[in-house]
Structure formats: structure tokens, C-alpha cells
Scaffold this motif. Structure first.
Motif, PDB file in Angstrom:
ATOM      1  N   TRP A 207      -2.788   9.821  12.131  1.00  0.00           N
ATOM      2  CA  TRP A 207      -1.775   8.850  12.515  1.00  0.00           C
ATOM      3  C   TRP A 207      -1.345   9.157  13.941  1.00  0.00           C
ATOM      4  N   TYR A 213      -3.655  13.291   8.079  1.00  0.00           N
ATOM      5  CA  TYR A 213      -3.138  13.120   6.718  1.00  0.00           C
ATOM      6  C   TYR A 213      -4.233  13.024   5.657  1.00  0.00           C
ATOM      7  N   CYS A 293      -0.092   4.918  -0.519  1.00  0.00           N
ATOM      8  CA  CYS A 293       1.117   5.597  -0.052  1.00  0.00           C
ATOM      9  C   CYS A 293       0.850   7.012   0.436  1.00  0.00           C
ATOM     10  N   TYR A 296      -0.030   8.460   6.044  1.00  0.00           N
ATOM     11  CA  TYR A 296       1.147   8.961   6.758  1.00  0.00           C
ATOM     12  C   TYR A 296       1.712   7.887   7.690  1.00  0.00           C
ATOM     13  N   GLY A 297       3.036   7.733   7.666  1.00  0.00           N
ATOM     14  CA  GLY A 297       3.706   6.855   8.623  1.00  0.00           C
ATOM     15  C   GLY A 297       3.380   5.391   8.469  1.00  0.00           C
ATOM     16  N   CYS A 305       7.333   3.443   0.954  1.00  0.00           N
ATOM     17  CA  CYS A 305       6.092   2.871   0.446  1.00  0.00           C
ATOM     18  C   CYS A 305       6.148   2.857  -1.075  1.00  0.00           C
ATOM     19  N   ASN A 406       7.854   8.426   6.500  1.00  0.00           N
ATOM     20  CA  ASN A 406       6.849   8.828   5.503  1.00  0.00           C
ATOM     21  C   ASN A 406       7.444   9.106   4.129  1.00  0.00           C
TER      22      ASN A 406
END
Length: 445
Positions: A207, A213, A293, A296-297, A305, A406
């Protein structure tokens, strides 16, 4: 006599039609030629098409790209000028310049170039060709096997069969695939996937080019250990190569009637799509990470999420999307914003308060305070306008300043399939954030 005189117009019309096809339907741009307007070179087998396009409802952003031909929904696989659109297609063109570079000119100014070194060829037989693989190449004539430049070495978000997913060992530079910004903007997005710069056969998704991630396992023929879908089957042949200059993955499709593409999607997932002959939709073959979900971010700041809803992202109570236009295009990177901070003061009976959030992952980067009660923890947050959340448990008080990033809802039914490391050990941790004065007023009506 009469028969010959009647045949001449038909012969003339036949030659004219051939000339029109060669001009607008060929796969090649030769020296001295240019691509403009509605001209669209088509690969020899009619699989791919190259030309000008305008994504979505954009009125003033035009690009030159490659897409699958004969699809009602245009699927773009490569964009030349993804970060530098032009606004006037009637005064723009793609051409071979005198120095041997492919360039995009807009209003007579170069906005994109292949940027070849000065010692590259400037032969009069130089040509740019769109191949049936989807590769747009620059070569010195049709009989040349050496490629001077190719779009496969400069990908956007899509990995096509025959292309390399590579790492340059000499420069330590990966050749990443990077998502679009949103569904109508092909500029560089928040998510990218690339090979391990340390030289292993792993690849990872990041990300914002900073936070990893998801990481694959290593290559153990015939597949990557943590991505069993990436293996040689009756449909595909995946391979990994390593030499002194580069490491790379590549793959091929045995049946040429099958179309395949692997995309670094704007959802933050690396996805493989397959189009089978006789099936009228793109089938999702696999995606990583599997859980949406786990990206990340994905939802930006002050948003959570939830895989049980569509869209997956939703603002925390008391917050609103920073840009409703962007979120409508599946771009939540801007996250959500809080209306205002009232601190611990009262205005017409209203003041900032908290809302409890259960079964929610805690944000990263907490600040720990030596406070001995839940009430004191809340008060410490209320008295600091920069504080946006607090949590209290047997380990003490944690507060967060600035953006909350997140977070995601825990799916209790799926807990057995997920690593507990992804969630707080105590499922009853409380995550609280300030309500705006507006939200409190609405609640108190």
C-alpha cells in the motif's frame, strides 16, 4: 470490349477498399506515420486494439492504451500516458520521432516518450507493432527478432501471458504492476505488486509503496507455495527463471482460445481473470489476499471495512466521506472526515461524546497512557482535540491521534478460518471515537 469497360469501376473500388483497411486496420506504425483521432491499429489475429480512449465520464482526460477488441465493455490492459492525460485529441498524436522514439504529442509538445538512449537505431525501417500477445513493440523492420522497446517492460496494472513479472538484479529495481487510481482514472493508484528486491522468488503487495500487507511463498516447482493457483495445469504453464541479470515469473496459456489476464486491482487484490470460449463473462480464477478486508488501508482514514456489505467501506458514525465522487468510483483512499471537534465543552447542551464499537480491529500506532480507569481514559481523549479514539482494558489506556486507519469488522463466523494474530485477543475491547456536535444533536432529538 464492353466486358472490360464494365469491370474497371469494380477493380478500382476493390483497390480502394484494400487501401482503407491498410490505413486504419493495420497492426503497424511505420517511420513517418502517426496515430491520431479514431485510428486504431489491430493486432494481426484481431485480439487487441490500440488507440485513444477516454475513461468513464471524463470530458477532458484522454489516453493512448491497449484493450481487447470486440468486447462490449472495454478492458484496458496497458496505458502509455497514465499519469499525463491530454485534453485535446484533435491536436494530439502518437508517432515515431526522428530520433527513433515513440512519442505522444499534444499541441505540438511531447507529453510521453519511450525515452530510448541516444545510441538507439534511427533506421528508416523502424516500426511499432501491436502483437497478438498484447505487447506493443518497437523493432527495426518486420524481420528483426530483437526488440528495441516493448510495452511488456513498462506495465501498468495488467500481467498478460508471455510478459515477465521481473526484478532487475543489476539495479535492484522491480517491475511492478500498479493499480488504477479509481475505476475512471488510470493514473498510479495506491496498490502495487512486485518481486522481492532482495532476490528471492517471493512477491508482495504494498500500500502506497511503503506498507507490505501480503507476501507470497517462494517458488517450489510447479507452483508458489502460498499461491497454489499459480501452478502449471492443463490451462496454464507457470515458470520462474533466475540469472545474473534478472529474476522473473512468466506464464503461458496452452489453448489460444482462452484469454487470461492477472490484474493488480484497485481493490488492493491481485486477481486472475479468465475468458473461456462460449462463456460470456470474465471469470475470477483467484485473488490474493483472499479476504477483501485484509487489504491494508483500503477504506482510508476514519472508515471501516465490512465484508458483509457493499460497498465494503463505510464511514464511522459521526464522519462522512472526504469525497463522495471518489467513493462512488471505488476509491476510498481519501477516507472520511469528522465534521468538527467541540472538545469537552458544551454548546446548547451538546458536547463531544463517544460511541462504543465492538468486534472491530484496533487501529495501529496507539499511545499508551498511565491511567487507571475507563472514565479517566475517555476524559484524557476528550480534553485533546487531536485525539480521535480511545480504548481501555486490563492493559491500561490507549489513545489515537489523527487518522484512524485500517480498521475492519471481525466476522465471528469466519474466525475459525483466520489467524488470531489479525484480531485483538480480547474480542470485547472497546474502540471509541468522538461524535460530532451534529451527530449528538440528531441523537438527542
Amino acid at each position: 470490349m464492353d466486358t472490360r469497360s464494365k469491370s474497371k469501376p469494380w477493380l478500382f473500388l476493390y483497390v480502394l477498399l484494400l487501401f482503407s483497411y491498410k490505413t486504419h486496420g493495420a497492426d503497424t506504425i511505420s517511420a513517418g506515420q502517426s496515430l491520431s483521432g479514431s485510428q486504431t491499429p489491430i493486432s494481426q489475429g484481431g485480439i487487441f486494439e490500440l488507440g485513444f480512449f477516454r475513461p468513464g465520464n471524463s470530458a477532458d482526460r484522454f489516453y493512448i492504451g491497449i484493450w481487447y477488441k470486440n468486447f462490449s465493455d472495454r478492458v484496458i490492459v496497458w496505458v502509455a500516458n497514465r499519469n499525463i492525460p491530454f485534453s485535446n485529441p484533435s491536436r494530439s498524436e502518437l508517432k515515431l520521432s526522428k530520433d527513433g522514439n515513440l512519442v505522444i504529442l499534444s499541441n505540438s509538445k511531447i507529453i510521453w516518450s519511450t525515452d530510448l538512449p541516444c545510441n538507439s537505431t534511427t533506421s528508416s525501417s523502424l516500426e511499432a507493432v501491436l502483437l497478438d500477445s498484447g505487447n506493443f513493440v518497437l523493432r527495426d523492420g518486420p524481420n528483426s527478432s530483437a526488440l528495441i522497446w516493448q510495452s511488456f517492460d513498462h506495465p501498468t496494472d495488467t500481467w498478460l501471458p508471455g510478459a515477465k513479472f521481473r526484478l532487475n538484479k543489476l539495479t535492484k529495481e522491480a517491475q511492478p504492476f500498479t493499480s488504477w487510481r479509481n475505476s475512471e482514472d488510470p493514473s498510479t493508484g495506491m496498490f502495487s505488486v512486485g518481486l522481492d528486491p532482495n532476490g528471492s522468488s517471493r512477491y508482495s503487495i504494498q500500500w502506497n509503496s511503503s506498507k507490505t500487507y501480503w507476501t507470497s511463498g517462494v517458488w517450489k516447482e510447479p507452483n508458489i507455495s502460498l499461491v497454489p493457483e499459480n501452478r502449471s495445469t492443463y490451462l496454464y504453464n507457470y515458470s520462474y527463471f533466475s540469472n545474473e541479470n534478472e529474476n522473473y515469473f512468466t506464464y503461458s496459456v496452452y489453448n489460444t482460445s482462452i484469454l487470461c489476464r492477472i490484474v493488480m486491482d484497485l481493490s488492493g487484490q491481485f486477481k486472475q481473470y479468465v475468458w473461456l470460449d462460449g462463456v460470456w463473462y470474465w471469470n475470477l480464477f483467484w485473488s490474493q489476499p483472499r479476504r477483501q478486508c485484509n487489504v491494508y488501508g483500503l477504506c482510508g482514514a476514519f472508515s471501516g471495512c465490512n465484508e458483509q456489505t457493499l460497498p465494503f467501506c463505510e464511514c464511522l458514525q459521526g464522519f462522512k466521506p472526504r469525497s463522495s465522487e471518489e467513493t462512488s468510483l471505488s476509491d476510498w483512499s481519501g477516507g472520511c472526515v469528522r465534521l468538527q471537534c467541540q472538545n469537552n465543552t458544551s454548546d446548547n447542551g451538546n458536547e463531544d461524546g463517544f460511541i462504543e464499537m465492538h468486534n472491530t480491529s484496533l487501529p495501529e500506532k496507539p499511545q499508551y497512557l498511565p491511567i487507571g480507569s475507563d472514565k479517566e481514559c475517555k476524559l484524557a481523549c476528550l480534553n485533546k482535540c487531536a485525539c480521535t479514539a480511545c480504548a481501555y482494558n486490563s492493559n491500561g489506556c490507549s489513545i489515537w491521534d489523527g487518522d484512524l486507519l485500517n480498521m475492519f469488522k471481525k466476522q465471528e463466523a469466519a474466525m475459525g478460518n483466520c489467524s488470531t494474530a489479525n484480531f485483538p485477543h480480547n474480542s470485547y475491547h472497546r474502540l471509541l471515537h468522538m461524535l460530532s456536535m451534529y451527530e449528538k444533536a440528531q441523537r438527542n432529538r
